[in-house]
Design a protein around this motif. Structure first.
Motif, short mmCIF file in Angstrom:
data_model
loop_
_atom_site.label_atom_id
_atom_site.label_comp_id
_atom_site.label_asym_id
_atom_site.label_seq_id
_atom_site.Cartn_x
_atom_site.Cartn_y
_atom_site.Cartn_z
N LYS A 3 0.92 -1.20 0.04
CA LYS A 3 0.13 -0.05 -0.04
C LYS A 3 0.95 1.45 0.04
N ASN A 4 0.38 2.29 -0.47
CA ASN A 4 1.39 3.60 -0.77
C ASN A 4 2.54 3.59 -1.61
N GLU A 5 2.77 2.10 -2.19
CA GLU A 5 3.81 2.14 -2.89
C GLU A 5 3.40 3.02 -4.38
N VAL A 6 4.64 3.75 -4.90
CA VAL A 6 4.32 4.50 -6.07
C VAL A 6 4.69 3.33 -7.17
N ASN A 7 3.74 3.51 -8.13
CA ASN A 7 3.75 2.87 -9.36
C ASN A 7 3.50 3.70 -10.72
N VAL A 8 4.29 3.91 -11.40
CA VAL A 8 3.93 4.61 -12.99
C VAL A 8 4.14 3.72 -13.91
N THR A 9 3.35 3.21 -14.69
CA THR A 9 3.47 2.32 -16.02
C THR A 9 2.43 2.99 -16.84
N PRO A 10 2.39 2.55 -18.26
CA PRO A 10 1.34 2.93 -18.88
C PRO A 10 0.03 2.86 -18.62
N TRP A 11 0.01 1.56 -17.74
CA TRP A 11 -1.47 0.94 -17.32
C TRP A 11 -1.92 0.98 -15.88
N GLU A 12 -0.80 1.69 -15.20
CA GLU A 12 -1.35 1.77 -13.73
C GLU A 12 -0.34 2.79 -13.02
N VAL A 13 -1.29 4.08 -12.41
CA VAL A 13 -0.53 4.96 -11.91
C VAL A 13 -1.11 5.02 -10.43
N SER A 14 -0.16 4.75 -9.27
CA SER A 14 -0.58 4.91 -7.89
C SER A 14 0.22 5.42 -7.16
N GLY A 15 -0.27 5.81 -5.93
CA GLY A 15 0.82 6.22 -4.99
C GLY A 15 0.88 7.74 -5.07
N GLU A 16 1.58 8.36 -4.03
CA GLU A 16 1.77 9.95 -4.29
C GLU A 16 3.08 10.07 -4.82
N ILE A 17 3.22 10.53 -6.16
CA ILE A 17 4.32 10.40 -6.77
C ILE A 17 5.40 11.63 -6.66
N ASP A 18 6.53 11.11 -6.44
CA ASP A 18 7.62 12.20 -6.33
C ASP A 18 8.20 12.46 -7.58
N TYR A 19 8.00 13.53 -8.17
CA TYR A 19 8.48 13.85 -9.47
C TYR A 19 10.00 13.98 -9.87
N ASP A 20 10.82 14.44 -8.79
CA ASP A 20 12.14 14.45 -8.79
C ASP A 20 12.77 13.16 -8.98
N LYS A 21 12.12 12.16 -8.17
CA LYS A 21 12.55 10.85 -8.12
C LYS A 21 12.38 10.21 -9.51
N LEU A 22 11.24 10.47 -10.18
CA LEU A 22 10.85 10.03 -11.38
C LEU A 22 11.83 10.34 -12.60
N ILE A 23 12.12 11.68 -12.36
CA ILE A 23 12.93 12.15 -13.27
C ILE A 23 14.28 11.25 -13.41
N LYS A 24 14.64 11.14 -12.20
CA LYS A 24 15.96 10.07 -11.94
C LYS A 24 15.57 8.82 -12.78
N LYS A 25 14.78 8.21 -11.93
CA LYS A 25 14.34 6.69 -12.39
C LYS A 25 14.22 6.54 -14.09
N PHE A 26 13.43 7.61 -14.68
CA PHE A 26 13.16 7.52 -16.15
C PHE A 26 14.23 8.13 -16.91
N GLY A 27 15.18 8.63 -16.35
CA GLY A 27 16.45 9.25 -16.99
C GLY A 27 15.77 10.39 -17.87
N VAL A 28 14.97 11.12 -17.53
CA VAL A 28 14.34 12.20 -18.46
C VAL A 28 15.14 13.71 -17.95
N SER A 29 14.96 14.69 -18.37
CA SER A 29 15.65 16.03 -18.01
C SER A 29 14.46 17.22 -17.54
N LYS A 30 14.96 17.78 -16.25
CA LYS A 30 14.11 18.61 -15.82
C LYS A 30 14.06 19.90 -16.82
N ILE A 31 12.86 20.70 -16.85
CA ILE A 31 12.71 21.60 -17.59
C ILE A 31 12.93 22.87 -16.80
#
Ligand code: TRP
Length: 375
Positions: A3-31
């Motif tokens: 529970k409360n685990e963050v999950n972001v895939t094209p078919w499921e998004v759940s949890g409170e997302i930390d977008y800075d962490k996601l930037i690192k995890k996905f390897g994208v750049s901040k604007i």
């Protein structure tokens, strides 16, 4: 999953997302501001979704602007998988895409993969998906895209255009790559495994049509769609195409609170574009998570928390374009001057006036579909 685990895939998004962490995890750049200023050189002003960091990350946007400045114009590509009605959370990306189309005067390819959700959702029939494809196209048209520069691609209807490109992509992606990218196990059906190549195909369509593979592509999307392109971007250069640039948005939160994303399958979570003024009012009053205090007295004394208040968040995402007015609402709510009921009322009025126009244009769109279908 916990529970409360963050999950972001094209078919499921759940949890409170930390977008800075996601930037690192996905390897994208901040604007950053430097990039915003670079965009502004061309667009003169900045869309509220850029000013407010709702579009917060990118891939290769500097390259795209380099090309644009050299005179190599890009095209836009985004899409919608029909599986249900359109809610307000969907509109953000498309409103922003239209802004890009207007500012840069570019073509847009809009995909309706009427295969995707059919393949991924157990209880969704092909016929239902067709019905939603039609309904969803009305909402996209209602946003005012230029029919001369906007081309709808429906996967099963435009298979003659898409399939030849999809197989070229599919041939270069192994099952183990797909498994790792999406966390698939062996129980996945073979359509699901293939699907990414259909979503990758529109990037190659203009190049094929115009016999010029070097046309750059910019894909506006909500960040959960990034994994498809993370996989496909490795393939395009092998086929002679540049990697498409991507601009990523955060999710508009569901009515019930800031974690996860809006979903049209749950009444309490989303406002639909076809909701009546009464339904909008009821949903916001009943479900919109409030950052206010429990009692009037306490709220006046201590103030509310706009950062977790859904009504405030919706004003920020779309419905209060004036930065000064938004700031005043923020300050007044925080100080306790503005009550939750009053904040909700501001939002109800804004949404209802938006939907009144949208619903009119949505009716008119019924006669326009043919102008948008790719030919
Ligand atoms: N898969 C997307 C959805 O679930 C639809 C889509 C197709 C898309 N092509 C796209 C989204 C390109 C963003 C960019 O709605």
């Amino acid at each position: 999953m916990k529970k409360n685990e963050v999950n972001v895939t094209p078919w499921e998004v759940s949890g409170e997302i930390d977008y800075d962490k996601l930037i690192k995890k996905f390897g994208v750049s901040k604007i950053d501001d430097k990039l915003l200023n670079r965009i502004k050189k061309h667009t003169k002003d900045l869309h509220l979704m850029l000013r407010r960091n709702i579009f917060f990350a990118h891939r290769d946007l500097n390259w795209l602007l380099d090309e644009y400045e050299k005179g190599n114009k890009f095209f836009l590509y985004t899409g919608r998988s029909p599986s249900g009605p359109i809610h307000l959370g969907h509109l953000g990306t498309w409103i922003f895409t239209k802004w890009l189309q207007d500012k840069f005067d570019v073509e847009l390819y809009f995909q309706f993969p009427d295969d995707e959700k059919f393949l991924f959702k157990k209880n969704l029939s092909y016929e239902e998906v067709q019905k939603y494809t039609y309904e969803n196209m009305l909402d996209v048209i209602a946003l005012g895209f230029d029919p001369k520069k906007t081309h709808f691609l429906i996967n099963t209807k435009h298979a003659n255009i898409l399939y030849p490109e999809a197989i070229k992509v599919a041939k270069k992606i192994t099952y183990s790559v797909v498994k790792a990218a999406f966390g698939f196990n062996d129980s996945k059906n073979i359509g699901e495994i293939f699907y990414t190549s259909m979503q990758a195909a529109p990037v190659m369509v203009p190049g094929t049509l115009k016999n010029n593979k070097k046309i750059p592509c910019l894909i506006p999307l909500a960040v959960d769609q990034d994994p498809h392109f993370r996989v496909a971007r490795d393939v395009y250069p092998k086929l002679g195409y540049p990697k498409p640039a991507i601009i990523h948005s955060v999710f508009m939160p569901p009515l019930t609170g800031i974690s996860g994303k809006m979903s049209s399958s749950n009444e309490s979570k989303a406002i639909l574009t076809t909701d009546s003024p009464k339904e909008v009012e009821m949903k916001i009053k009943k479900y919109a998570f409030s950052g206010g205090k429990d009692t009037l007295e306490e709220h006046r004394k201590k103030g509310g928390n706009p950062d977790i208040d859904i009504s405030f968040q919706y004003l920020k995402f779309l419905f209060e374009p004036d930065d000064k007015k938004l700031q005043k609402i923020y300050d007044d709510y925080k100080s306790g001057k503005l009550l939750s009921s009053e904040l909700k009322q501001i939002l109800i009025e804004k949404i209802n006036s938006f939907l009144k126009e949208h619903q009119k244009k949505r009716e008119l769109a019924k006669k326009q579909i043919d102008n948008f279908l790719f030919k």
